[in-house]
Design an enzyme around this catalytic site. Structure first.
Site, PDB file in Angstrom:
ATOM      1  N   VAL A  83      13.384   5.935  46.176  1.00  9.32           N
ATOM      2  CA  VAL A  83      12.399   4.946  45.709  1.00  9.32           C
ATOM      3  C   VAL A  83      12.618   3.615  46.414  1.00  9.32           C
ATOM      4  CG1 VAL A  83      11.548   3.659  43.720  1.00  9.32           C
ATOM      5  CG2 VAL A  83      12.100   6.082  43.476  1.00  9.32           C
ATOM      6  N   PRO A 103      26.088  -0.038  46.676  1.00 10.59           N
ATOM      7  CA  PRO A 103      27.285   0.490  47.355  1.00 10.59           C
ATOM      8  C   PRO A 103      26.870   1.436  48.486  1.00 10.59           C
ATOM      9  CG  PRO A 103      27.544   0.602  44.981  1.00 10.59           C
ATOM     10  CD  PRO A 103      26.112   0.248  45.233  1.00 10.59           C
ATOM     11  N   GLY A 106      25.767   4.906  47.802  1.00  7.82           N
ATOM     12  CA  GLY A 106      24.487   5.148  47.138  1.00  7.82           C
ATOM     13  C   GLY A 106      23.286   5.049  48.055  1.00  7.82           C
ATOM     14  N   ASP A 168       9.675   3.117  37.692  1.00 10.12           N
ATOM     15  CA  ASP A 168       9.427   4.142  36.671  1.00 10.12           C
ATOM     16  C   ASP A 168       9.517   3.631  35.236  1.00 10.12           C
ATOM     17  OD1 ASP A 168       8.994   6.119  38.585  1.00 10.12           O
ATOM     18  OD2 ASP A 168      11.133   6.562  38.737  1.00 10.12           O
TER      19      ASP A 168
END
Length: 310
Positions: A83, A103, A106, A168
């Protein structure tokens, strides 16, 4: 330019834009406050009624569609997954200055690529509340898989009067991202107001198929002509004539003709501005130097002679 649908949560009163208006741009729409004062003509002390069909019907529950100018402005993206990658593409296409806090572990492949190419600034750690104080962020986009943390960031943004989008989570968004079709300067956004993102993509693809393949180039040509026209007629008082003449130009030529228009054609076309005329494209092409030379070469000068039988 980022195309967004804006959610008004503050005290704002606004009127519906005419149907032909797709986008509304403002320098700082979040801090805007609009008040509409209506007046009515009176006759004998009574307000004069007008037929309702003259005015657009109000359809509540929508978003204000805007084309937000973020060129050169700092934008914070929290997260580095799929996303976030999509958000970053929209921002970079709008020439925003993007900082990503996440990080390294990620970051997905696309965001890692953006970082490696120095297209974004990367802060290799988790988000800290003090990050919101570092810069005058134009907007904050949150795309992390932690609902509690996302909500906390949303609340911090509201305390600092920063506009934010929590992926979301529609209730925690000042604006939504829609499905966007892009062709050069042309941007078309389809929104379902957060109700059906996949359906918005289907509708966007359907609309894109109906457009001429060269629509973006035609718009570029018109944009170039407007710039040249302002150089020819720069005075503010000439504004109404400029707009009227450009409207006539847009109405006169087809998409294909506008795409074919050269710099020479534009220069020749501008000679018709003063008399307030718009020639046909056939006539405009005939004014090209190459066309004039070809016409001269095609003129019969009698040098080959001829005979007439008796």
């Amino acid at each position: 330019m980022v195309t967004l649908e804006w959610r008004f949560r503050s005290r704002l009163l606004f009127h519906p834009f005419r149907h032909r208006h797709v986008f509304f741009s403002a320098a700082n729409p979040f801090r805007a406050s609009i008040t509409i004062v209506a007046t009515a003509k009176t006759h004998g002390g009574m307000a004069e009624s007008r037929p309702q069909e003259k005015y657009p019907a109000i359809q509540g529950g929508g978003s204000l569609m805007i084309a937000w100018q973020v060129k050169g402005k700092p934008v914070l993206v929290i997260g580095g997954g799929e996303v976030a990658a999509g958000r970053i593409v929209h921002l970079l296409n709008a020439d925003a200055v993007v900082t990503v806090i996440c990080p390294s572990s990620g970051l997905n492949a696309e965001v890692s690529y953006r970082v490696a190419q120095k297209q974004v600034t990367h802060v290799d750690r988790i988000f800290l509340p003090s990050d919101l104080d570092d810069k005058d962020w134009s907007m904050v986009l949150v795309a992390i898989d932690d609902p509690a943390a996302s909500t906390q960031i949303w609340k911090l943004c509201k305390q600092k009067r920063l506009v934010a989008n929590i992926a979301d989570v529609p209730p925690e968004c000042d604006f939504y991202f829609g499905s966007v079709h892009r062709d050069g300067p042309l941007q078309i956004m389809v929104s379902t107001n957060g109700k059906g993102p996949r359906l918005a993509s289907m509708i966007r693809r359907f609309i894109a198929k109906q457009l001429p393949s060269n629509a973006g180039r035609a718009i570029e040509a018109i944009g170039e002509l407007r710039v040249k026209l302002r150089q020819v007629a720069p005075k503010p008082e000439e504004g109404p004539k400029r707009m009227s003449w450009m409207k006539d130009v847009s109405d006169r030529y087809s998409w294909e003709e506008m795409c074919e228009m050269t710099d020479e054609d534009m220069t020749n076309l501008l000679t018709f501005y003063e008399p307030n005329r718009v020639p046909s494209f056939h006539d405009l092409r005939g004014m090209r130097a190459s066309a004039i030379e070809a016409a001269k070469a095609d003129v019969f000068d009698g040098s080959f002679g001829f005979s007439v039988g008796v």
